[in-house]
Design a protein around this motif. Structure first.
Motif, PDB file in Angstrom:
ATOM      1  N   HIS A  69      -3.252 -13.810  -1.459  1.00 32.56           N
ATOM      2  CA  HIS A  69      -4.030 -12.591  -1.230  1.00 32.56           C
ATOM      3  C   HIS A  69      -4.022 -12.194   0.249  1.00 32.56           C
ATOM      4  O   HIS A  69      -3.734 -11.038   0.592  1.00 32.56           O
ATOM      5  CB  HIS A  69      -5.468 -12.785  -1.703  1.00 32.56           C
ATOM      6  N   PHE A  70      -4.316 -13.152   1.115  1.00 33.06           N
ATOM      7  CA  PHE A  70      -4.402 -12.819   2.543  1.00 33.06           C
ATOM      8  C   PHE A  70      -3.034 -12.611   3.172  1.00 33.06           C
ATOM      9  O   PHE A  70      -2.909 -11.916   4.187  1.00 33.06           O
ATOM     10  CB  PHE A  70      -5.189 -13.905   3.280  1.00 33.06           C
ATOM     11  N   ALA A  71      -2.006 -13.174   2.579  1.00 36.03           N
ATOM     12  CA  ALA A  71      -0.657 -12.981   3.107  1.00 36.03           C
ATOM     13  C   ALA A  71      -0.074 -11.625   2.736  1.00 36.03           C
ATOM     14  O   ALA A  71       0.699 -11.041   3.494  1.00 36.03           O
ATOM     15  CB  ALA A  71       0.262 -14.097   2.610  1.00 36.03           C
ATOM     16  N   PHE A  72      -0.461 -11.104   1.546  1.00 37.92           N
ATOM     17  CA  PHE A  72       0.196  -9.895   1.043  1.00 37.92           C
ATOM     18  C   PHE A  72      -0.720  -8.685   0.895  1.00 37.92           C
ATOM     19  O   PHE A  72      -0.228  -7.567   0.703  1.00 37.92           O
ATOM     20  CB  PHE A  72       0.848 -10.196  -0.318  1.00 37.92           C
ATOM     21  N   SER A  73      -2.034  -8.877   0.978  1.00 38.65           N
ATOM     22  CA  SER A  73      -2.923  -7.737   0.748  1.00 38.65           C
ATOM     23  C   SER A  73      -2.715  -6.622   1.766  1.00 38.65           C
ATOM     24  O   SER A  73      -2.904  -5.443   1.457  1.00 38.65           O
ATOM     25  CB  SER A  73      -4.389  -8.200   0.767  1.00 38.65           C
ATOM     26  N   GLY A  74      -2.297  -6.970   2.978  1.00 32.85           N
ATOM     27  CA  GLY A  74      -2.072  -5.954   3.999  1.00 32.85           C
ATOM     28  C   GLY A  74      -0.770  -5.196   3.835  1.00 32.85           C
ATOM     29  O   GLY A  74      -0.522  -4.215   4.545  1.00 32.85           O
ATOM     30  N   LYS A  75       0.064  -5.627   2.895  1.00 30.68           N
ATOM     31  CA  LYS A  75       1.360  -4.967   2.698  1.00 30.68           C
ATOM     32  C   LYS A  75       1.265  -3.824   1.676  1.00 30.68           C
ATOM     33  O   LYS A  75       2.217  -3.080   1.496  1.00 30.68           O
ATOM     34  CB  LYS A  75       2.404  -5.994   2.254  1.00 30.68           C
ATOM     35  N   PHE A  76       0.119  -3.732   0.986  1.00 32.58           N
ATOM     36  CA  PHE A  76      -0.145  -2.625   0.060  1.00 32.58           C
ATOM     37  C   PHE A  76       0.955  -2.485  -0.995  1.00 32.58           C
ATOM     38  O   PHE A  76       1.480  -1.396  -1.221  1.00 32.58           O
ATOM     39  CB  PHE A  76      -0.319  -1.306   0.824  1.00 32.58           C
ATOM     40  N   LEU A  77       1.310  -3.586  -1.630  1.00 32.69           N
ATOM     41  CA  LEU A  77       2.289  -3.539  -2.702  1.00 32.69           C
ATOM     42  C   LEU A  77       1.626  -2.950  -3.945  1.00 32.69           C
ATOM     43  O   LEU A  77       0.510  -3.312  -4.297  1.00 32.69           O
ATOM     44  CB  LEU A  77       2.813  -4.952  -3.004  1.00 32.69           C
ATOM     45  N   HIS A  78       2.338  -2.043  -4.607  1.00 28.58           N
ATOM     46  CA  HIS A  78       1.737  -1.368  -5.764  1.00 28.58           C
ATOM     47  C   HIS A  78       2.834  -0.838  -6.671  1.00 28.58           C
ATOM     48  O   HIS A  78       4.002  -0.697  -6.275  1.00 28.58           O
ATOM     49  CB  HIS A  78       0.836  -0.217  -5.303  1.00 28.58           C
ATOM     50  N   THR A  79       2.441  -0.556  -7.905  1.00 29.63           N
ATOM     51  CA  THR A  79       3.380   0.064  -8.840  1.00 29.63           C
ATOM     52  C   THR A  79       3.407   1.568  -8.588  1.00 29.63           C
ATOM     53  O   THR A  79       2.601   2.101  -7.811  1.00 29.63           O
ATOM     54  CB  THR A  79       2.939  -0.190 -10.287  1.00 29.63           C
ATOM     55  N   GLU A  80       4.313   2.252  -9.257  1.00 26.93           N
ATOM     56  CA  GLU A  80       4.398   3.705  -9.089  1.00 26.93           C
ATOM     57  C   GLU A  80       3.149   4.410  -9.615  1.00 26.93           C
ATOM     58  O   GLU A  80       2.849   5.531  -9.226  1.00 26.93           O
ATOM     59  CB  GLU A  80       5.644   4.238  -9.792  1.00 26.93           C
ATOM     60  N   MET A  81       2.412   3.707 -10.491  1.00 29.70           N
ATOM     61  CA  MET A  81       1.161   4.280 -10.999  1.00 29.70           C
ATOM     62  C   MET A  81      -0.019   3.967 -10.086  1.00 29.70           C
ATOM     63  O   MET A  81      -1.140   4.368 -10.358  1.00 29.70           O
ATOM     64  CB  MET A  81       0.880   3.737 -12.407  1.00 29.70           C
TER      65      MET A  81
END
Length: 353
Positions: A69-81
């Motif tokens: 969570h703390f490693a990737f939450s700042g990268k704002f990964l998301h689906t197209e939806m």
């Protein structure tokens, strides 16, 4: 392994940031597999089989999820939806790396909600920690669902910390002839180290991303103590991450020296007048100082003897194998999350002996 079912049309590609190249990932996995003995020579394998006939991988799911969570939450990964998949991506990436090491048996252990016996001993235990981040709270049920679709056992015991579940499973497995690997960044597991029980820890900064085997030799080189002395050391210096008090005035510099000299906390307390460091001697002479040390040792000691039905189930329940549906449900879930690379890695894993 069996062929992966073609379950559904792949979703559009997600907007992901690559953390490493495929070649780099293979190099990391290969390095760790060799270090763990997964690619040993015939003679090495023969020697190992004399003592350890099976390999069990226990994953500290709570710690790995927090780290993801703390490693990737700042990268704002998301689906197209617009669905946030940052934590799930980080967790699945780590999980696949572990699966690619080809353990024969595997389980993921999570903390259950609620307090444990440690809160009864010390109400302020972990009291300084902020609430679980909302993004992680939302991701955990999805992670559980993915693990179930992968047919990987999930263990979560109310009133019992994941550390104690892992400690008890590791102890039982070791006695049953397993080589045990524990995947966790938590240093509390140092106390469990012995020949045949090792940690898989995140690699140091500035090196290839991945996991590094950490065993008795590495611990002794770093701390100049035996692994079983780690709880005695923490009893003195405390552990701020868990709000373990320790003894006032004794830190990470003095504590290892004291335990290295006296051997155990109990022996130290019986010979306090021999302590040469004035500040430490003064604190350990007081009733409060001794009580704090003994309480802290109880708090940091991982249980290894829990005798619960869920921890006594046959080892066959921990076998890592392709799900009964051939992987259809997990592939469908990963495609819905637009994790194309994860789907490819999983398909490749199941198609490789």
């Amino acid at each position: 392994m069996a062929k992966v079912l073609q379950c559904t049309r792949r979703a559009p590609g997600a907007k992901y940031l690559r953390t490493s190249k495929q070649k780099e990932r293979k190099e990391v996995v290969g390095t760790v597999r060799r270090a763990l003995g997964c690619e040993a020579s015939v003679s090495d394998a023969a020697q190992a089989s004399e003592r350890w006939t099976k390999r069990l991988l226990l994953v500290d799911g709570t710690a790995v999820a927090y780290r993801a969570h703390f490693a990737f939450s700042g990268k704002f990964l998301h689906t197209e939806m617009g669905e946030d998949t940052s934590t799930i991506y980080g967790f699945i990436t780590n999980l696949l790396m572990l699966m690619e090491m080809k353990p024969e048996y595997m389980a993921v252990v999570f903390d259950a909600k609620g307090k444990t016996f440690r809160h009864e001993l010390y109400p302020d235990y972990k009291g300084q920690r902020p609430p679980t981040p909302e993004g992680l709270v939302e991701a955990l049920p999805k992670l559980h669902k993915l693990l179930k679709s992968l047919a990987i056992p999930i263990i979560q015991v109310p009133g019992i910390e994941a550390d104690d579940v892992i400690g008890s499973l590791a102890s039982r497995a070791y006695e049953d002839g397993f080589l045990v690997d524990i995947a966790s960044p938590d240093k509390d597991f140092f106390q469990l180290l012995r020949p045949g029980v090792r940690l898989l820890r995140p690699s140091p900064k500035g090196t290839l991303p991945g996991l590094v085997p950490y065993g008795v030799e590495e611990f002794e080189a770093e701390w100049n103590l035996r692994p079983d002395q780690f709880v005695d050391m923490l009893a003195l210096c405390g552990d701020p991450s868990d709000n373990i008090p320790g003894v006032k005035g004794i830190g990470f510099k003095t504590a290892p020296k004291l335990i290295g000299h006296f051997g155990t906390l109990e022996e130290l307390l019986a010979r306090v007048p021999e302590v040469t460091t004035k500040r430490a001697r003064t604190q350990l002479t007081t009733e409060d100082g001794q009580a704090a040390a003994l309480l802290s040792k109880k708090l940091v000691t991982i249980k290894t003897d829990l005798n619960l039905p869920v921890l006594r189930q046959p080892w066959s329940q921990f076998l890592l194998q392709q799900p009964p549906d051939g992987g259809c449900s997990v592939m469908t879930a990963l495609n819905a999350l637009e994790m194309k690379q994860a789907s490819k890695r999983l398909a490749q894993l199941w198609s490789t002996p």
